[in-house]
Motif scaffolding. Sequence first.
Motif, PDB file in Angstrom:
ATOM      1  N   GLU A   1       0.830  -1.211   0.000  1.00 50.09           N
ATOM      2  CA  GLU A   1       0.000   0.000   0.000  1.00 50.09           C
ATOM      3  C   GLU A   1       0.866   1.263   0.000  1.00 50.09           C
ATOM      4  N   LEU A   2       2.029   1.204   0.665  1.00 50.82           N
ATOM      5  CA  LEU A   2       2.950   2.342   0.636  1.00 50.82           C
ATOM      6  C   LEU A   2       3.509   2.553  -0.765  1.00 50.82           C
ATOM      7  N   LEU A   3       3.760   1.463  -1.469  1.00 52.59           N
ATOM      8  CA  LEU A   3       4.218   1.572  -2.858  1.00 52.59           C
ATOM      9  C   LEU A   3       3.204   2.330  -3.705  1.00 52.59           C
ATOM     10  N   LYS A   4       1.925   2.035  -3.484  1.00 55.65           N
ATOM     11  CA  LYS A   4       0.873   2.734  -4.232  1.00 55.65           C
ATOM     12  C   LYS A   4       0.903   4.234  -3.919  1.00 55.65           C
ATOM     13  N   LEU A   5       1.100   4.559  -2.626  1.00 52.14           N
ATOM     14  CA  LEU A   5       1.196   5.971  -2.240  1.00 52.14           C
ATOM     15  C   LEU A   5       2.387   6.646  -2.901  1.00 52.14           C
ATOM     16  N   ALA A   6       3.512   5.920  -2.936  1.00 49.31           N
ATOM     17  CA  ALA A   6       4.718   6.478  -3.554  1.00 49.31           C
ATOM     18  C   ALA A   6       4.475   6.760  -5.035  1.00 49.31           C
ATOM     19  N   LYS A   7       3.821   5.838  -5.719  1.00 49.70           N
ATOM     20  CA  LYS A   7       3.544   6.021  -7.146  1.00 49.70           C
ATOM     21  C   LYS A   7       2.566   7.168  -7.380  1.00 49.70           C
ATOM     22  N   GLU A   8       1.544   7.260  -6.519  1.00 52.89           N
ATOM     23  CA  GLU A   8       0.572   8.354  -6.643  1.00 52.89           C
ATOM     24  C   GLU A   8       1.259   9.717  -6.523  1.00 52.89           C
ATOM     25  N   ASN A   9       2.273   9.766  -5.668  1.00 54.56           N
ATOM     26  CA  ASN A   9       2.965  11.032  -5.410  1.00 54.56           C
ATOM     27  C   ASN A   9       4.273  11.165  -6.188  1.00 54.56           C
ATOM     28  N   LYS A  10       4.486  10.216  -7.134  1.00 53.43           N
ATOM     29  CA  LYS A  10       5.668  10.249  -8.006  1.00 53.43           C
ATOM     30  C   LYS A  10       6.976  10.279  -7.213  1.00 53.43           C
ATOM     31  N   LYS A  11       7.045   9.418  -6.195  1.00 53.30           N
ATOM     32  CA  LYS A  11       8.248   9.302  -5.378  1.00 53.30           C
ATOM     33  C   LYS A  11       9.014   8.038  -5.760  1.00 53.30           C
ATOM     34  N   GLU A  12      10.299   8.198  -5.975  1.00 50.60           N
ATOM     35  CA  GLU A  12      11.155   7.052  -6.261  1.00 50.60           C
ATOM     36  C   GLU A  12      11.316   6.205  -4.990  1.00 50.60           C
ATOM     37  N   VAL A  13      11.343   4.886  -5.160  1.00 54.62           N
ATOM     38  CA  VAL A  13      11.518   3.975  -4.026  1.00 54.62           C
ATOM     39  C   VAL A  13      12.913   3.363  -4.075  1.00 54.62           C
ATOM     40  N   GLN A  14      13.597   3.382  -2.935  1.00 51.76           N
ATOM     41  CA  GLN A  14      14.935   2.807  -2.814  1.00 51.76           C
ATOM     42  C   GLN A  14      14.927   1.746  -1.714  1.00 51.76           C
ATOM     43  N   GLY A  15      15.987   0.933  -1.662  1.00 53.15           N
ATOM     44  CA  GLY A  15      16.087  -0.091  -0.637  1.00 53.15           C
ATOM     45  C   GLY A  15      17.282   0.129   0.269  1.00 53.15           C
ATOM     46  N   LEU A  16      17.105  -0.162   1.561  1.00 57.11           N
ATOM     47  CA  LEU A  16      18.212  -0.090   2.510  1.00 57.11           C
ATOM     48  C   LEU A  16      19.077  -1.345   2.447  1.00 57.11           C
TER      49      LEU A  16
ATOM     50  N   ASP B   1      18.859  -6.139  15.444  1.00 57.31           N
ATOM     51  CA  ASP B   1      19.863  -5.200  15.964  1.00 57.31           C
ATOM     52  C   ASP B   1      20.951  -4.839  14.955  1.00 57.31           C
ATOM     53  N   LYS B   2      21.595  -5.840  14.356  1.00 54.41           N
ATOM     54  CA  LYS B   2      22.687  -5.564  13.416  1.00 54.41           C
ATOM     55  C   LYS B   2      22.187  -4.800  12.197  1.00 54.41           C
ATOM     56  N   ARG B   3      21.025  -5.155  11.743  1.00 49.68           N
ATOM     57  CA  ARG B   3      20.460  -4.481  10.576  1.00 49.68           C
ATOM     58  C   ARG B   3      20.122  -3.024  10.909  1.00 49.68           C
ATOM     59  N   ASN B   4      19.573  -2.789  12.108  1.00 52.24           N
ATOM     60  CA  ASN B   4      19.268  -1.420  12.523  1.00 52.24           C
ATOM     61  C   ASN B   4      20.521  -0.548  12.531  1.00 52.24           C
ATOM     62  N   LYS B   5      21.609  -1.087  13.068  1.00 54.74           N
ATOM     63  CA  LYS B   5      22.872  -0.333  13.102  1.00 54.74           C
ATOM     64  C   LYS B   5      23.336   0.015  11.691  1.00 54.74           C
ATOM     65  N   ASN B   6      23.258  -0.949  10.792  1.00 59.41           N
ATOM     66  CA  ASN B   6      23.661  -0.709   9.398  1.00 59.41           C
ATOM     67  C   ASN B   6      22.787   0.350   8.738  1.00 59.41           C
ATOM     68  N   TRP B   7      21.500   0.321   9.020  1.00 61.30           N
ATOM     69  CA  TRP B   7      20.578   1.283   8.412  1.00 61.30           C
ATOM     70  C   TRP B   7      20.854   2.698   8.907  1.00 61.30           C
ATOM     71  N   VAL B   8      21.169   2.839  10.197  1.00 62.42           N
ATOM     72  CA  VAL B   8      21.447   4.168  10.751  1.00 62.42           C
ATOM     73  C   VAL B   8      22.683   4.774  10.092  1.00 62.42           C
ATOM     74  N   VAL B   9      23.697   3.948   9.835  1.00 64.21           N
ATOM     75  CA  VAL B   9      24.897   4.424   9.127  1.00 64.21           C
ATOM     76  C   VAL B   9      24.501   4.971   7.754  1.00 64.21           C
ATOM     77  N   GLN B  10      23.666   4.235   7.032  1.00 64.87           N
ATOM     78  CA  GLN B  10      23.215   4.696   5.712  1.00 64.87           C
ATOM     79  C   GLN B  10      22.372   5.972   5.822  1.00 64.87           C
TER      80      GLN B  10
ATOM     81  N   ASP C   1      15.954  -0.614  22.977  1.00 67.11           N
ATOM     82  CA  ASP C   1      17.206   0.141  23.075  1.00 67.11           C
ATOM     83  C   ASP C   1      18.010   0.108  21.785  1.00 67.11           C
ATOM     84  N   MET C   2      17.863  -0.979  21.004  1.00 70.60           N
ATOM     85  CA  MET C   2      18.572  -1.098  19.736  1.00 70.60           C
ATOM     86  C   MET C   2      17.656  -0.824  18.549  1.00 70.60           C
ATOM     87  N   GLY C   3      16.467  -0.276  18.827  1.00 70.81           N
ATOM     88  CA  GLY C   3      15.542   0.086  17.753  1.00 70.81           C
ATOM     89  C   GLY C   3      15.968   1.387  17.084  1.00 70.81           C
TER      90      GLY C   3
END
Length: 295
Positions: free
Chosen positions: A159-174, A245-254, A276-278
């Motif tokens: 459903e978020l993808l549909k919103l992104a398309k409606e608003n012409k927003k490019e979607v990227q991946g972490l 946890d590990k993925r959250n840390k990597n995402w924050v760096v990005q 705490d690691m969220g």
Amino acid sequence: MKTVKFIASLLLISSCNAQNNYTVLKTNQNDNTLLWEISGKGLTAPSYLFGSFHLICKDDIPFGAQLRTAVKAVKEMYMELDMDDPAMLLGSMKLMKMRNDSTLKNLYSASEYKKVALFFADSLHLPLAVLQGMKPLLLSAMLYPKLLACKTASGVEEELLKLAKENKKEVQGLETMELQAAVFDSIPYTQQAKELLKTIDSLDSYKKYFAEMVDVYKKQQLDKMLELFSHSEFGTDDNQDILLDKRNKNWVVQLNSIMKRESVFIAVGAGHLVGDMGLISLLRKEGYTVRPLEN
């Protein structure tokens, strides 16, 4: 002199508002919301963080007016994966398979395998023979539609993808599909197989847990969500470091680099927000102001 300083202050505020031309969204009265604003630490415009859910009854998806405003305001949307990339979707089937030619028959005794095979045939109308090489954790996800109390289900990401398309927003991946597949590979297949069998054997209990999780998600009660993750027999506690946890840390760096470059809407599984690691806690530790928004 005081008058001059006052006028100068007004001009400065006016100048800042013109430079940072964005809608100020309403703060939620407590931390129980899925929608958060990220600002400060030199960001010229806020970014937004939202907790998604893999599959839910379509009518229960919590998209409020402020969420839609936030999507309109940003430059791009970031999800766990680049969900609108056809190449990613086509390559995902290959990465769903276990490594080293492992099969479900290798992971179960004859009686256990028969039990799993009967369940998939009777409840999901799928022959287990065609799913032999698939990672058991991914097979567990196939049970979700059986746990929902509705006929029309949808992924929040869809459903978020549909919103992104409606608003012409490019979607990227972490993350790439390869990286996410590696996360599942790092949990022993024997353990994954055990969890799948446990879910099948305790399906009524798992239905209650899943219904409670959906209810907590719909009510946006992040404090209770954390309790369910941490203290349930079906929670993620055993593999939290790998899955969250590990993925959250990597995402924050990005995100440190991404958010300096542009304003973005970040949508990841709601479990990644809490604790705490969220992401909420980690972003605050980085020096950002992370504010709960009404949704």
